[in-house]
Enzyme design. Structure first.
Site, PDB file in Angstrom:
ATOM      1  N   LYS A  82      -3.815  55.148 -36.703  1.00 37.00           N
ATOM      2  CA  LYS A  82      -3.611  55.127 -38.155  1.00 37.00           C
ATOM      3  C   LYS A  82      -2.308  54.437 -38.536  1.00 37.00           C
ATOM      4  O   LYS A  82      -1.303  54.550 -37.845  1.00 37.00           O
ATOM      5  CB  LYS A  82      -3.641  56.545 -38.721  1.00 37.00           C
ATOM      6  CG  LYS A  82      -5.004  57.203 -38.635  1.00 37.00           C
ATOM      7  CD  LYS A  82      -5.132  58.397 -39.550  1.00 37.00           C
ATOM      8  CE  LYS A  82      -4.283  59.549 -39.104  1.00 37.00           C
ATOM      9  NZ  LYS A  82      -4.548  60.769 -39.914  1.00 37.00           N
ATOM     10  N   LYS A  91       1.680  61.168 -49.931  1.00 39.58           N
ATOM     11  CA  LYS A  91       1.959  60.862 -48.532  1.00 39.58           C
ATOM     12  C   LYS A  91       0.838  60.012 -47.921  1.00 39.58           C
ATOM     13  O   LYS A  91      -0.331  60.370 -47.972  1.00 39.58           O
ATOM     14  CB  LYS A  91       2.095  62.185 -47.760  1.00 39.58           C
ATOM     15  CG  LYS A  91       2.286  62.050 -46.260  1.00 39.58           C
ATOM     16  CD  LYS A  91       3.697  61.711 -45.916  1.00 39.58           C
ATOM     17  CE  LYS A  91       3.891  61.745 -44.393  1.00 39.58           C
ATOM     18  NZ  LYS A  91       5.223  61.276 -44.010  1.00 39.58           N
ATOM     19  N   PHE A 109      15.787  56.630 -25.186  1.00 38.91           N
ATOM     20  CA  PHE A 109      16.073  56.391 -26.609  1.00 38.91           C
ATOM     21  C   PHE A 109      16.461  57.689 -27.318  1.00 38.91           C
ATOM     22  O   PHE A 109      17.191  57.665 -28.311  1.00 38.91           O
ATOM     23  CB  PHE A 109      14.848  55.798 -27.309  1.00 38.91           C
ATOM     24  CG  PHE A 109      14.671  54.314 -27.115  1.00 38.91           C
ATOM     25  CD1 PHE A 109      15.588  53.415 -27.626  1.00 38.91           C
ATOM     26  CD2 PHE A 109      13.570  53.820 -26.443  1.00 38.91           C
ATOM     27  CE1 PHE A 109      15.410  52.047 -27.470  1.00 38.91           C
ATOM     28  CE2 PHE A 109      13.380  52.463 -26.265  1.00 38.91           C
ATOM     29  CZ  PHE A 109      14.311  51.564 -26.777  1.00 38.91           C
TER      30      PHE A 109
END
Length: 355
Positions: A82, A91, A109
């Site tokens: 998605k 949203k 990270f």
């Protein structure tokens, strides 16, 4: 190798179509060969969502490789196909389905993140633990403090991330285009979209995982109210959320918002609520009959727990209620399994705030 770097201010406040256009402009200026030159999106969840949408729209599909750099992006945004941006203060209202060419993640990270963003991502791992993977729940319950402190580094964190991703893939693989509307991965995503956008307009915004946590906490109370969780299980779930340093309340929470969120999601789910609720730890059922009275009772119980555990927003909400509600006002909370233990929690909350 010829390339162009495009830094973008990707955060929830500006997750709008303008960012998609900015990426498209850069792609056009670069004269990309979409059949041989993929876009490489390096960043958190918002970055991957927006870049994915731009890739899907440019020439009807330009290849994209995702490199997630946050816990949330690793276990959620980079899983599945998605893409989306917000629209009309809703949203992810505009979006597509766009399978990436590949996803590469490196937990190194995560050392660049602050503790709030580490906790934020842990919410999506907890989601899978609550409704699908009891072993993952036990792992998180035992190591919650270290997972946050160590920023999901080390073998325990690797196991948690791996189990969460595997669970998500199992749930999404057969239903990538969401033709089936009964979805375990919707746990914590019934009220949270409305709450997350409302929080953007408030004095204290919520990160995505924080809004999802409040939704999951409310769902935990709904499950307890229906006897789907024992009082001990209920406390284990809420205590784990607290241990992961996740919020359990927000100033935007009221019955109008909760019912609007439920109604909007019912429309999106083709007229049925299809709300996943925990049935014990690591399993779930779907319900279609949550009432306003039931929602109110669940919210009251959650507020009492959150205030007793010094959640700042809950403490403020309780104090505001005390200022306007006469002390002799009787509660109309419907009794539920473990009510005695809950009353003890409420008593603790009252002692915490004073007379």
């Amino acid at each position: 190798v010829e390339y162009k770097l495009l830094p973008l201010p990707t955060c929830e406040e500006n997750k709008e179509f303008e960012l998609v256009c900015a990426i498209a402009e850069a792609i056009e200026d670069f004269k990309i060969n979409r059949r041989q030159e993929p876009i490489i999106a390096i960043g958190g969840g918002v970055c991957l969502d927006v870049a994915g949408l731009a890739a899907n729209l440019y020439r009807r599909n330009t290849g994209i490789i995702k490199v997630p750099t946050s816990v949330m992006a690793i276990v959620d945004a980079s899983i599945g196909i998605k893409t989306a941006v917000n629209f009309h203060e809703k949203k992810n209202k505009l979006g597509t389905y766009c399978p990436p060419l590949g996803v590469f993640y490196d937990t190194a990270f995560l050392n660049t993140l602050d503790s709030r963003h580490i906790s934020n991502g842990s919410a999506e791992i907890l989601k899978m633990a609550c409704v699908k993977d009891r072993h993952l729940f036990e792992l998180m319950d035992k190591h919650a403090t270290d997972l946050i402190k160590n920023k999901f580094q080390g073998p325990v964190a690797a196991a948690a991330i791996r189990r969460s991703i595997q669970g998500m893939l199992e749930e999404l693989e057969y239903n990538l285009w969401e033709a089936i509307l009964v979805r375990l991965v919707d746990y914590g995503h019934t009220i949270s979209p409305e709450l997350e956008m409302a929080a953007l307009r408030s004095s204290s915004m919520l990160l995505h995982g924080e809004a999802v946590t409040i939704d999951m906490a409310l769902s935990t109370e709904l499950s307890a109210g229906r006897g789907l969780l024992t009082s001990k299980e209920r406390l284990r779930v809420l205590d784990l959320m607290h241990a992961l340093r996740l919020p359990l309340w927000h100033e935007s929470v009221d019955m109008k918002l909760l019912m609007k969120g439920l109604e909007d999601m019912t429309r999106a789910r083709d007229g049925l609520q299809r709300v996943p609720l925990m049935k014990g730890i690591g399993a779930a059922v779907f319900v279609n009959d949550i009432t306003e009275a039931e929602m109110q009772a669940a919210a009251d119980r959650l507020l009492a727990y959150a205030a007793a555990h010094a959640d700042a927003a809950a403490v403020k909400a309780v104090q505001a209620r005390k200022a306007v509600v006469p002390p002799e006002t009787k509660s109309n909370v419907v009794p539920y399994p473990g009510m005695a233990q809950h009353l003890q929690v409420k008593q603790t909350a009252a002692a915490y705030h004073g007379p």
